[in-house]
Design a protein around this motif. Structure first.
Motif, PDB file in Angstrom:
ATOM      1  N   SER A  49       0.864  -1.178   0.000  1.00  0.00           N
ATOM      2  CA  SER A  49       0.000   0.000   0.000  1.00  0.00           C
ATOM      3  C   SER A  49       0.900   1.228   0.000  1.00  0.00           C
ATOM      4  O   SER A  49       2.132   1.105   0.070  1.00  0.00           O
ATOM      5  CB  SER A  49      -0.914   0.023   1.235  1.00  0.00           C
ATOM      6  OG  SER A  49      -0.168   0.329   2.401  1.00  0.00           O
ATOM      7  N   VAL A  86      -8.780   7.038  -7.418  1.00  0.00           N
ATOM      8  CA  VAL A  86      -8.946   6.584  -6.043  1.00  0.00           C
ATOM      9  C   VAL A  86      -7.813   5.637  -5.670  1.00  0.00           C
ATOM     10  O   VAL A  86      -7.460   4.738  -6.445  1.00  0.00           O
ATOM     11  CB  VAL A  86     -10.293   5.836  -5.859  1.00  0.00           C
ATOM     12  CG1 VAL A  86     -10.432   5.285  -4.453  1.00  0.00           C
ATOM     13  CG2 VAL A  86     -11.466   6.729  -6.221  1.00  0.00           C
ATOM     14  N   ASN A  87      -7.260   5.836  -4.474  1.00  0.00           N
ATOM     15  CA  ASN A  87      -6.323   4.892  -3.886  1.00  0.00           C
ATOM     16  C   ASN A  87      -6.802   4.616  -2.470  1.00  0.00           C
ATOM     17  O   ASN A  87      -6.786   5.503  -1.626  1.00  0.00           O
ATOM     18  CB  ASN A  87      -4.893   5.455  -3.870  1.00  0.00           C
ATOM     19  CG  ASN A  87      -3.977   4.576  -3.042  1.00  0.00           C
ATOM     20  OD1 ASN A  87      -3.571   4.972  -1.954  1.00  0.00           O
ATOM     21  ND2 ASN A  87      -3.666   3.417  -3.531  1.00  0.00           N
ATOM     22  N   ASN A  88      -7.247   3.403  -2.243  1.00  0.00           N
ATOM     23  CA  ASN A  88      -7.660   2.990  -0.908  1.00  0.00           C
ATOM     24  C   ASN A  88      -6.428   2.445  -0.187  1.00  0.00           C
ATOM     25  O   ASN A  88      -5.680   1.658  -0.752  1.00  0.00           O
ATOM     26  CB  ASN A  88      -8.742   1.911  -0.985  1.00  0.00           C
ATOM     27  CG  ASN A  88      -9.976   2.399  -1.711  1.00  0.00           C
ATOM     28  OD1 ASN A  88     -10.421   3.513  -1.502  1.00  0.00           O
ATOM     29  ND2 ASN A  88     -10.522   1.563  -2.579  1.00  0.00           N
ATOM     30  N   CYS A  89      -6.252   2.862   1.044  1.00  0.00           N
ATOM     31  CA  CYS A  89      -5.041   2.495   1.778  1.00  0.00           C
ATOM     32  C   CYS A  89      -5.419   1.891   3.126  1.00  0.00           C
ATOM     33  O   CYS A  89      -5.951   2.583   3.993  1.00  0.00           O
ATOM     34  CB  CYS A  89      -4.156   3.728   1.958  1.00  0.00           C
ATOM     35  SG  CYS A  89      -2.531   3.354   2.607  1.00  0.00           S
ATOM     36  N   LYS A  91      -7.172  -1.223   5.742  1.00  0.00           N
ATOM     37  CA  LYS A  91      -8.520  -1.741   6.006  1.00  0.00           C
ATOM     38  C   LYS A  91      -9.560  -0.634   6.148  1.00  0.00           C
ATOM     39  O   LYS A  91     -10.608  -0.674   5.510  1.00  0.00           O
ATOM     40  CB  LYS A  91      -8.495  -2.601   7.269  1.00  0.00           C
ATOM     41  CG  LYS A  91      -9.813  -3.228   7.618  1.00  0.00           C
ATOM     42  CD  LYS A  91      -9.717  -4.061   8.872  1.00  0.00           C
ATOM     43  CE  LYS A  91     -11.078  -4.631   9.233  1.00  0.00           C
ATOM     44  NZ  LYS A  91     -11.013  -5.414  10.476  1.00  0.00           N
ATOM     45  N   GLY A  93      -9.392   2.322   5.059  1.00  0.00           N
ATOM     46  CA  GLY A  93      -9.467   3.069   3.809  1.00  0.00           C
ATOM     47  C   GLY A  93     -10.207   2.314   2.715  1.00  0.00           C
ATOM     48  O   GLY A  93     -10.423   2.845   1.627  1.00  0.00           O
ATOM     49  N   GLY A  94     -10.574   1.075   2.992  1.00  0.00           N
ATOM     50  CA  GLY A  94     -11.330   0.289   2.028  1.00  0.00           C
ATOM     51  C   GLY A  94     -10.477  -0.551   1.090  1.00  0.00           C
ATOM     52  O   GLY A  94     -10.990  -1.086   0.107  1.00  0.00           O
ATOM     53  N   GLN A  95      -9.191  -0.703   1.373  1.00  0.00           N
ATOM     54  CA  GLN A  95      -8.323  -1.509   0.509  1.00  0.00           C
ATOM     55  C   GLN A  95      -8.658  -2.985   0.686  1.00  0.00           C
ATOM     56  O   GLN A  95      -8.641  -3.497   1.803  1.00  0.00           O
ATOM     57  CB  GLN A  95      -6.853  -1.248   0.839  1.00  0.00           C
ATOM     58  CG  GLN A  95      -5.902  -1.952  -0.101  1.00  0.00           C
ATOM     59  CD  GLN A  95      -4.442  -1.620   0.192  1.00  0.00           C
ATOM     60  OE1 GLN A  95      -4.121  -0.932   1.161  1.00  0.00           O
ATOM     61  NE2 GLN A  95      -3.565  -2.116  -0.647  1.00  0.00           N
ATOM     62  N   THR A  96      -8.969  -3.661  -0.426  1.00  0.00           N
ATOM     63  CA  THR A  96      -9.326  -5.084  -0.360  1.00  0.00           C
ATOM     64  C   THR A  96      -8.275  -5.991  -0.981  1.00  0.00           C
ATOM     65  O   THR A  96      -8.293  -7.186  -0.747  1.00  0.00           O
ATOM     66  CB  THR A  96     -10.690  -5.346  -1.043  1.00  0.00           C
ATOM     67  OG1 THR A  96     -10.625  -4.911  -2.394  1.00  0.00           O
ATOM     68  CG2 THR A  96     -11.814  -4.622  -0.311  1.00  0.00           C
ATOM     69  N   HIS A 103      -7.577   3.328  -8.817  1.00  0.00           N
ATOM     70  CA  HIS A 103      -8.774   3.180  -9.640  1.00  0.00           C
ATOM     71  C   HIS A 103      -8.913   4.455 -10.462  1.00  0.00           C
ATOM     72  O   HIS A 103      -8.808   5.562  -9.920  1.00  0.00           O
ATOM     73  CB  HIS A 103     -10.024   3.039  -8.766  1.00  0.00           C
ATOM     74  CG  HIS A 103     -10.023   1.850  -7.878  1.00  0.00           C
ATOM     75  ND1 HIS A 103     -10.723   0.702  -8.175  1.00  0.00           N
ATOM     76  CD2 HIS A 103      -9.409   1.624  -6.682  1.00  0.00           C
ATOM     77  CE1 HIS A 103     -10.550  -0.174  -7.200  1.00  0.00           C
ATOM     78  NE2 HIS A 103      -9.750   0.369  -6.284  1.00  0.00           N
TER      79      HIS A 103
END
Length: 115
Positions: A49, A86-89, A91, A93-96, A103
């Motif tokens: 991440s 979008v970059n989820n970082c 748990k 932050g929504g990173q799966t 994105h």
């Protein structure tokens, strides 16, 4: 990482609709799109991440990812009406998927807050 789905895509072990590839970055269509255009841009190097990105990654790989995003946004006709990156970082932050990814979403009105 041997069990990382994105590393397997980079190695060609899992099929994906590859839209762009160079020595540092791969871009492909998201298999569960949240917008008419939903692309994923990832480094070939496994970076879990943004928390795990080194200074070298930030200097060399991240700028390359954003160059690819700019290129794909133009190629997919997103530059006129707009798009979201979008970059989820982590748990919360929504990173799966535990591989750094961005994105690129376009083709519809994006809402705020995102969720």
């Amino acid at each position: 990482m041997s069990d990382c789905i994105f590393c397997k895509i980079v190695k060609g072990e899992i099929p994906a609709t590859i839209l762009f590839e160079n020595d540092k970055v791969v871009a492909f269509k998201d298999i569960n799109p949240e917008a008419p255009s939903h692309l994923l841009i990832i480094p070939k190097k496994h970076i879990a991440s943004m928390v795990h990105a080194t200074e070298e990654d930030i200097r060399e790989i991240i700028p390359e990812i954003f160059k690819v995003i700019q290129h794909l946004a133009e190629e997919f006709g997103m530059t006129q009406e707009g798009y979201r990156i979008v970059n989820n970082c982590g748990k919360l932050g929504g990173q799966t998927v535990g591989h750094l990814h961005f994105h690129l979403l376009g083709g519809r009105q994006m809402l705020w807050p995102p969720g």
